[in-house]
Design an enzyme around this catalytic site. Structure first.
Site, PDB file in Angstrom:
ATOM      1  N   THR A 188       0.877  -1.179   0.000  1.00 32.97           N
ATOM      2  CA  THR A 188       0.000   0.000   0.000  1.00 32.97           C
ATOM      3  C   THR A 188       0.909   1.222   0.000  1.00 32.97           C
ATOM      4  O   THR A 188       2.085   1.119   0.341  1.00 32.97           O
ATOM      5  CB  THR A 188      -0.879   0.038   1.266  1.00 32.97           C
ATOM      6  OG1 THR A 188      -0.008   0.149   2.391  1.00 32.97           O
ATOM      7  CG2 THR A 188      -1.719  -1.214   1.404  1.00 32.97           C
ATOM      8  N   GLU A 333      -5.467  -4.240  -0.729  1.00 34.24           N
ATOM      9  CA  GLU A 333      -5.807  -5.390   0.111  1.00 34.24           C
ATOM     10  C   GLU A 333      -6.879  -6.280  -0.516  1.00 34.24           C
ATOM     11  O   GLU A 333      -7.169  -7.355  -0.022  1.00 34.24           O
ATOM     12  CB  GLU A 333      -6.298  -4.903   1.487  1.00 34.24           C
ATOM     13  CG  GLU A 333      -5.191  -4.281   2.355  1.00 34.24           C
ATOM     14  CD  GLU A 333      -5.011  -2.779   2.132  1.00 34.24           C
ATOM     15  OE1 GLU A 333      -5.360  -2.300   1.039  1.00 34.24           O
ATOM     16  OE2 GLU A 333      -4.518  -2.097   3.040  1.00 34.24           O
ATOM     17  N   LYS A 445     -15.667  16.394  10.348  1.00 35.12           N
ATOM     18  CA  LYS A 445     -16.609  16.270  11.462  1.00 35.12           C
ATOM     19  C   LYS A 445     -16.966  17.659  11.952  1.00 35.12           C
ATOM     20  O   LYS A 445     -16.194  18.296  12.663  1.00 35.12           O
ATOM     21  CB  LYS A 445     -16.010  15.423  12.579  1.00 35.12           C
ATOM     22  CG  LYS A 445     -15.795  13.994  12.122  1.00 35.12           C
ATOM     23  CD  LYS A 445     -15.104  13.150  13.173  1.00 35.12           C
ATOM     24  CE  LYS A 445     -14.704  11.819  12.560  1.00 35.12           C
ATOM     25  NZ  LYS A 445     -13.267  11.619  12.471  1.00 35.12           N
ATOM     26  N   TRP A 450     -21.166  14.384  10.213  1.00 36.63           N
ATOM     27  CA  TRP A 450     -20.140  14.102   9.210  1.00 36.63           C
ATOM     28  C   TRP A 450     -20.505  14.769   7.890  1.00 36.63           C
ATOM     29  O   TRP A 450     -21.650  14.706   7.441  1.00 36.63           O
ATOM     30  CB  TRP A 450     -20.012  12.600   8.971  1.00 36.63           C
ATOM     31  CG  TRP A 450     -19.353  11.884  10.102  1.00 36.63           C
ATOM     32  CD1 TRP A 450     -19.030  12.400  11.318  1.00 36.63           C
ATOM     33  CD2 TRP A 450     -18.953  10.515  10.112  1.00 36.63           C
ATOM     34  NE1 TRP A 450     -18.442  11.432  12.101  1.00 36.63           N
ATOM     35  CE2 TRP A 450     -18.384  10.275  11.385  1.00 36.63           C
ATOM     36  CE3 TRP A 450     -19.001   9.476   9.184  1.00 36.63           C
ATOM     37  CZ2 TRP A 450     -17.874   9.030  11.739  1.00 36.63           C
ATOM     38  CZ3 TRP A 450     -18.504   8.239   9.538  1.00 36.63           C
ATOM     39  CH2 TRP A 450     -17.944   8.020  10.818  1.00 36.63           C
TER      40      TRP A 450
HETATM   41  P1  ADP Z   1      -3.343   3.444  -1.260  1.00 33.61           P
HETATM   42  O1  ADP Z   1      -3.953   4.686  -1.830  1.00 33.61           O
HETATM   43  O2  ADP Z   1      -3.373   3.379   0.237  1.00 33.61           O
HETATM   44  O3  ADP Z   1      -2.127   2.980  -1.930  1.00 33.61           O
HETATM   45  P2  ADP Z   1      -5.059   1.759  -2.748  1.00 33.61           P
HETATM   46  O4  ADP Z   1      -4.509   2.158  -4.036  1.00 33.61           O
HETATM   47  O5  ADP Z   1      -5.209   0.364  -2.397  1.00 33.61           O
HETATM   48  O6  ADP Z   1      -4.260   2.270  -1.576  1.00 33.61           O
HETATM   49  O7  ADP Z   1      -6.357   2.607  -2.520  1.00 33.61           O
HETATM   50  C1  ADP Z   1      -7.478   2.128  -1.882  1.00 33.61           C
HETATM   51  C2  ADP Z   1      -8.358   3.253  -1.453  1.00 33.61           C
HETATM   52  O8  ADP Z   1      -8.641   4.135  -2.528  1.00 33.61           O
HETATM   53  C3  ADP Z   1      -9.697   2.816  -0.978  1.00 33.61           C
HETATM   54  O9  ADP Z   1      -9.641   2.340   0.341  1.00 33.61           O
HETATM   55  C4  ADP Z   1     -10.522   4.087  -1.128  1.00 33.61           C
HETATM   56  O10 ADP Z   1     -10.301   4.974  -0.051  1.00 33.61           O
HETATM   57  C5  ADP Z   1      -9.921   4.699  -2.359  1.00 33.61           C
HETATM   58  N1  ADP Z   1     -10.751   4.404  -3.534  1.00 33.61           N
HETATM   59  C6  ADP Z   1     -10.573   3.444  -4.455  1.00 33.61           C
HETATM   60  N2  ADP Z   1     -11.516   3.511  -5.409  1.00 33.61           N
HETATM   61  C7  ADP Z   1     -12.335   4.531  -5.086  1.00 33.61           C
HETATM   62  C8  ADP Z   1     -13.515   5.104  -5.658  1.00 33.61           C
HETATM   63  N3  ADP Z   1     -14.039   4.668  -6.796  1.00 33.61           N
HETATM   64  N4  ADP Z   1     -14.104   6.133  -5.005  1.00 33.61           N
HETATM   65  C9  ADP Z   1     -13.590   6.619  -3.850  1.00 33.61           C
HETATM   66  N5  ADP Z   1     -12.483   6.129  -3.281  1.00 33.61           N
HETATM   67  C10 ADP Z   1     -11.857   5.099  -3.875  1.00 33.61           C
END
Ligand code: ADP
Length: 550
Positions: A188, A333, A445, A450
């Site tokens: 991640t 994940e 918040k 929210w």
């Molecule tokens: P990181 O940004 O931590 O590297 P990821 O690429 O795995 O991790 O991103 C996952 C996160 O991206 C999700 O938990 C969510 O917050 C956000 N995300 C993914 N797709 C969408 C979407 N279509 N709309 C809003 N948020 C999204």
């Protein structure tokens, strides 16, 4: 005694995808725009042969099953050969995001104990600088042909990818691994502390490939020409290198050439029908295509995810260019696919504006994933489209734990264990359509209520003068937090703070309207193209809000 099924046992292995594509779609092309600048044409048969040769080469270098083969590379055929050659032979493919800070790259490579590091030509200076910190890497492989090898390098014994591969005869049989063997690792991006590794298995990768190719998911077929704009270092390009082999699709790989003009030219010259990527890349492509008055001749649909796709972007792609947008949600994940926004027969009975509202959401789960929303005490919340809660998921391609950690991240829902908490806040409606309102750490918040930053951003993005928008929480003495809108204007557009705030009137409850607007030249993005809200909050922490509700 129960009767057992009497069918063949075949482990679900990544090598079987490649064998299938090579045997049944041997001449279907893999086209790559290389870092070196030219366009390279290959086929599934050739990729399969070179993947076997790569596996032989790794064995000749002394790699043993379980060794991690790391990459710092763009989307290209050599990267694809490393994907299949390493996983297929029992090695573990570890794609590293080259856009991370160098210290983070070194930290990740050391954490994963990478044995070999393969990298594209443009990353040579980076790798030369990093090498002294890489404690486990035994071999450095430059992903080029002989003619592009540098005359000198500070890297000890730098190897040439094509030379390594060409030395082998390809007479190699993929091993019959246990399908639960690790196949690849992605980290991640570490927006909350050190990056964490997700270790995928052959089985989870195959199940994800099947599910994501289905019509109500990515709808991949042998009639498609697929260009993943999403990088192969971002959750395995959302699984497309696997699902394309599964269906025998033509694959077009853009290398580092992700600007609007380069992408457009590749879409047109190769007849791309389907693509996938994060909203920020579409911003670039749309701006270019619009400014030049161009149209797409073959491009029909795209999956957009990774962060929320603004409805205004959906509308432009659909109405101006005839491109269907499928909004999707997922995460590292989850390998990454969890939900996609596609309508079923029940939803198609709804009036058009209600259908549109559903399509704007992150959508319905695909089979293999289960999801729900819970409150802070672990109780399930109603699927009424209103109650917002912590989104939890479970399924065959969801992590059970992080790499190197014995502690389980899983939580219980109403006492039932085994759910992965995503860190996202969402609603789910009676149609089962999920909508992300925020990442839990980005929620605003205000006076105990929210406010969804995504809702506020989507409204701003619909304003004709706005190129990109982010809404963050600003500290407030009375309300604790209030929304602050940060905007990048379109080139040559002019709009005032008052006009933007007035644009919210009637589009959202009055108390949710941002208190202020800050105009900036650009927004900070993470290595995966998302707006870096933590950084933005830090940059604007001393901002004094101009107005606030009484
Ligand atoms: P990181 O940004 O931590 O590297 P990821 O690429 O795995 O991790 O991103 C996952 C996160 O991206 C999700 O938990 C969510 O917050 C956000 N995300 C993914 N797709 C969408 C979407 N279509 N709309 C809003 N948020 C999204």
């Amino acid at each position: 005694m129960s009767l057992m099924g009497q069918m063949m046992q075949q482990p679900l292995l990544i090598s079987s995808l490649l064998q299938h594509a090579a045997r049944h779609f041997p001449n279907v092309e893999i086209v790559s725009k290389r870092v070196e600048g030219d366009v390279h044409r290959s086929t599934w048969a050739a990729v399969a042969r070179r993947s076997r040769q790569f596996a032989q080469a790794m064995s000749r270098l002394g790699c043993v099953p379980g060794d991690r083969i790391a990459t710092l590379a763009w989307n290209g055929y050599r990267h694809l050969e490393i994907y299949y050659g390493s996983s297929g032979s029992g090695l573990v493919c570890h794609t590293i995001n080259p856009r991370l800070f160098p210290e983070q790259i070194a930290w990740i490579a050391n954490d994963a104990q990478d044995a070999v590091l393969c990298f594209d030509l443009n990353f040579l200076p980076l790798v030369e600088k990093l090498a002294p910190q890489l404690t486990s890497v035994r071999h450095f492989v430059l992903m080029v042909g002989r003619s592009h090898m540098p005359a000198a390098s500070s890297l000890p014994n730098l190897l040439c990818f094509d030379e390594l591969v060409d030395l082998e005869d390809g007479a190699y049989t993929w091993p019959q691994l246990d399908e639960n063997t690790a196949s690849s690792i992605c980290y991640t991006s570490g927006t909350t502390g050190n990056p964490k590794g997700a270790v995928y298995s052959h089985r989870s990768t195959l199940l994800h490939a099947y599910a994501s190719a289905l019509p109500d998911a990515m709808n991949c077929s042998a009639r498609d020409t697929i260009l993943p704009v999403v990088p192969m270092f971002h959750v395995n390009a959302w699984g497309l290198p696997y699902s394309c082999a599964l269906v025998g699709a033509k694959l077009v790989l853009p290398g580092p050439h992700l600007d609007g003009k380069s992408l457009y030219e590749l879409f047109e010259s190769e007849g791309v029908t389907f693509s996938a990527g994060v909203p920020t890349v579409w911003l670039g492509l749309i701006t270019y295509v619009k400014s030049q008055g161009l149209k797409f001749s073959s491009f029909k649909r795209t999956v957009i995810g990774g962060s929320a796709c603004p409805p205004a972007m959906m509308k432009t792609l659909q109405e101006d260019f005839g491109v269907e947008v499928i909004h999707a949600w997922g995460m590292t994940e989850l390998s990454p696919l969890g939900t996609l926004s596609k309508l079923g027969t029940q939803q198609l009975k709804l009036p058009p504006n209600e259908q549109r509202k559903l399509l704007e959401k992150q959508g319905h789960v695909i089979y293999g994933i289960d999801m729900t929303i819970i409150d802070d005490d672990g109780h399930a919340l109603p699927w009424d489209g209103q109650s917002a809660g912590n989104l939890v998921v479970r399924g065959g391609w969801v992590i059970d734990r992080y790499y190197g950690s014995e502690a389980s991240p899983l939580v219980s829902v109403d006492g039932e264990p085994g759910w992965f908490p995503t860190g996202d806040v969402a609603t789910i409606d009676a149609h089962g359509f999920m909508q992300i309102t925020d990442r839990s750490k980005d929620v605003i918040k205000s006076g105990g209520e929210w406010i969804s930053s995504i809702d506020l951003e989507n409204i701003a993005m619909a304003h004709p003068a706005v190129h990109e928008a982010a809404v963050i929480a600003a500290k407030h003495p009375k309300w604790d937090e209030r929304p602050l809108l940060v905007v990048v204007k379109k080139p040559d557009a002019s709009v005032s703070r008052e006009e933007l705030l007035a644009f919210y009137e009637g589009r959202i409850a009055k108390w949710q309207i941002p208190d202020d607007v800050v105009f900036v030249a650009e927004l900070p993005h993470t290595a995966t193209g998302k707006i870096q809200k933590l950084k933005l909050r830090d940059q604007l922490k001393d901002h004094v809000l101009a107005q606030s509700p009484a």
